[in-house]
Design an enzyme around this catalytic site. Sequence first.
Site, mmCIF file in Angstrom:
data_model
loop_
_atom_site.group_PDB
_atom_site.id
_atom_site.type_symbol
_atom_site.label_atom_id
_atom_site.label_comp_id
_atom_site.label_asym_id
_atom_site.label_seq_id
_atom_site.Cartn_x
_atom_site.Cartn_y
_atom_site.Cartn_z
ATOM 1 N N CYS A 151 44.891 -13.572 115.755
ATOM 2 C CA CYS A 151 43.783 -13.078 114.936
ATOM 3 C C CYS A 151 43.372 -14.155 113.934
ATOM 4 O O CYS A 151 44.225 -14.714 113.242
ATOM 5 C CB CYS A 151 44.226 -11.820 114.191
ATOM 6 S SG CYS A 151 43.060 -11.374 112.896
ATOM 7 N N HIS A 182 44.511 -12.576 110.395
ATOM 8 C CA HIS A 182 45.921 -12.250 110.129
ATOM 9 C C HIS A 182 46.918 -13.234 110.752
ATOM 10 O O HIS A 182 48.087 -13.222 110.389
ATOM 11 C CB HIS A 182 46.234 -10.835 110.595
ATOM 12 C CG HIS A 182 45.496 -9.794 109.810
ATOM 13 N ND1 HIS A 182 44.266 -9.320 110.168
ATOM 14 C CD2 HIS A 182 45.816 -9.177 108.643
ATOM 15 C CE1 HIS A 182 43.847 -8.446 109.272
ATOM 16 N NE2 HIS A 182 44.755 -8.340 108.333
ATOM 17 N N CYS A 215 42.688 -6.869 117.419
ATOM 18 C CA CYS A 215 43.649 -6.997 116.304
ATOM 19 C C CYS A 215 43.743 -5.640 115.621
ATOM 20 O O CYS A 215 42.740 -5.136 115.099
ATOM 21 C CB CYS A 215 43.211 -8.056 115.294
ATOM 22 S SG CYS A 215 44.223 -7.992 113.793
ATOM 23 N N CYS A 234 42.995 -5.679 111.786
ATOM 24 C CA CYS A 234 41.550 -5.701 111.468
ATOM 25 C C CYS A 234 40.857 -4.472 112.031
ATOM 26 O O CYS A 234 39.728 -4.182 111.638
ATOM 27 C CB CYS A 234 40.841 -6.884 112.121
ATOM 28 S SG CYS A 234 41.255 -8.477 111.494
ATOM 29 N N HIS A 241 42.633 -5.019 95.640
ATOM 30 C CA HIS A 241 41.852 -3.775 95.636
ATOM 31 C C HIS A 241 41.345 -3.475 94.217
ATOM 32 O O HIS A 241 40.218 -3.035 94.020
ATOM 33 C CB HIS A 241 42.700 -2.579 96.093
ATOM 34 C CG HIS A 241 43.354 -2.758 97.432
ATOM 35 N ND1 HIS A 241 44.717 -2.778 97.584
ATOM 36 C CD2 HIS A 241 42.832 -2.921 98.669
ATOM 37 C CE1 HIS A 241 45.002 -2.948 98.870
ATOM 38 N NE2 HIS A 241 43.882 -3.034 99.549
ATOM 39 N N LYS A 244 49.383 -7.643 102.709
ATOM 40 C CA LYS A 244 50.662 -7.014 103.042
ATOM 41 C C LYS A 244 51.453 -7.903 103.992
ATOM 42 O O LYS A 244 52.648 -8.090 103.831
ATOM 43 C CB LYS A 244 50.377 -5.662 103.706
ATOM 44 C CG LYS A 244 51.623 -4.841 103.916
ATOM 45 C CD LYS A 244 51.283 -3.456 104.405
ATOM 46 C CE LYS A 244 52.532 -2.631 104.516
ATOM 47 N NZ LYS A 244 52.224 -1.235 104.804
ATOM 48 N N HIS A 285 46.952 -3.023 95.553
ATOM 49 C CA HIS A 285 47.385 -4.237 94.859
ATOM 50 C C HIS A 285 46.201 -4.787 94.054
ATOM 51 O O HIS A 285 45.122 -4.175 94.043
ATOM 52 C CB HIS A 285 47.979 -5.258 95.835
ATOM 53 C CG HIS A 285 47.075 -5.674 96.955
ATOM 54 N ND1 HIS A 285 45.896 -6.335 96.760
ATOM 55 C CD2 HIS A 285 47.184 -5.498 98.299
ATOM 56 C CE1 HIS A 285 45.310 -6.580 97.913
ATOM 57 N NE2 HIS A 285 46.073 -6.064 98.881
ATOM 58 N N LYS A 313 45.499 -15.864 100.588
ATOM 59 C CA LYS A 313 44.949 -14.532 100.330
ATOM 60 C C LYS A 313 46.107 -13.552 100.206
ATOM 61 O O LYS A 313 47.061 -13.613 100.979
ATOM 62 C CB LYS A 313 44.047 -14.101 101.496
ATOM 63 C CG LYS A 313 43.363 -12.779 101.185
ATOM 64 C CD LYS A 313 42.647 -12.172 102.378
ATOM 65 C CE LYS A 313 42.060 -10.838 101.955
ATOM 66 N NZ LYS A 313 41.996 -9.855 103.022
#
Length: 514
Positions: A147, A150, A128, A131, A23, A301, A20, A298
């Site tokens: 987490c 997340h 997690c 992570c 990246h 996914k 995405h 942020k």
Amino acid sequence: MPGQRFYVTTPIYYVNDIPHIGHAYTTVIADALARWHRLLGDDTWFLTGTDEHGLKIQRAAAANGISAQEQADRTSARFREAWDRIDISYDDFIRTTEDRHTASVQAFLQKVYDNGHIEKRRYSGLYCVACEAYYSEAEADEHGGNCPIHGTPLEFFEEDNYFFKLSAFTEPLLEWYAANPDAVQPEGKRNEALGLIRQGLEDVSITRTSLTWGVPVPWDPEHVFYVWYDALINYVTAIGYGTDDERFRAWWPSVHHLIAKDILRFHCVYWPAMLLAAGEAPPNRINVHGYLMVGGEKMSKTRLNQIFPSDLVHGNAEKEIPAFGVDGFRYHFLRDTPFGPDGDFSLEAMVTRYNADLANNLGNLLSRVATVVVKKCDGVGPAPRADSPLAAVAAEVYREAAAAWDAIAPSRALEATWKLIREANAHLEAHEPWKLDPGAEVDGILGDALEVLRIVAILAIPALPETTAEVWRRIGLEGVPSEQRLPAAARWGQYPGGLAVEKGAALFPRLTAP
Ligand code: ME8
């Protein structure tokens, strides 16, 4: 100084997720830096790749009903396709499932083991999977058992692990940070890393027996290395650690890592300590940027707020996204999201910037100059004047842009470069050559503007690799601008004159905001 080495890396991306714009952000910056250093004549090596081991990948594969290797093969190919689409000029694409990587990981960690920095212990803790990291009870309590990154529940794991004795590296790391004040950039991120080290470091578990999808521990093959300790080593695998010592020694001192702050702890604390433990120098430079946010969150996914590069490059009518093209895509992320702080992605801002800087400033300069050269000079571009007022602007812009690229500040480098374009447009507007009769004055004004286009076609390569080659061609120059070498090629007065100038279609058709 020409002829230096420049080794630039991106994180290697997990293959549970498709690429995405988060990246792409890091990867486009790395690409722009590589292109800039190639222009400087530096020996440049640009590494990117995919991180393919660990439980997260195994679970993604199971959810998709395929093997872990198939999951890795498919998604790794998606990353390469995405990078091809946005003109990423990597020299090497590493996959952690390659044999060369297994060889380097085993050589590296065997060295750390032989040096006495690894030992076996029983371990339990809260983990997690997203992570691929354990969290302390305190961190878990602070986030209601979830987490911290997340927001998903942590899982209890217990196993026999090998531990890296990180606690012994608190002092050596502090000494290294003190001796290398520029190693972690920008300063705020360096302070964050120092804060983590000053809290005191605990030993960390670096192997697993609960899964098989990883690099086997060479001295105890029941265990595999935990994904992070295999992943970080990719940066030395790619330059021959344990397989080609001469190559490794030649390239390692010039490394520039680029990462986002989510993986600061691994890169700025664990990785330098691992290198010290293996008897190697910590990274020369770690450049840490913030998050690209969408609607204040942020992009990830788990949050389902991802935007994909192809939607922006080719447009997506369903999502009401116009087509920015490859260079429009690259320019936005380099120019509009300064390296360091978090940046909010906004389609409206992207359209505004595209229209202002690309369609208007650069696009207009070329189309005006070409139109007037065709009308007033029979389509033959005249030479610039040695005493043009734009010569001093060009020299100043080069100094600013070079300093900004050197400081990993693409946004400032492009801002400086566009100053030259704006000045050239202002120069045309002040003298209105389209209103003058053909002659020396018209030739001088247009020659100066063509010289600006020549210089910009070189300086803007890191952002606009396709368009700069087109500008070069339209103003009649031979070859491609990427063959030019800086700083010599940026010196005023090299557009030769007497070349056929072509008036083609708009470089960047104007876009309307959705
Ligand atoms: O962490 N904003 O891989 P990953 C800015 N495999 N950058 C972003 C971003 C966002 N919203 N989302 C992703 C891993 N990135 C490990 C790395 S390295 C030895 C192992 C970029 O797929 C940014 O560079 O989760 C971030 O650090 C990286 O993708 C995380 O990629």
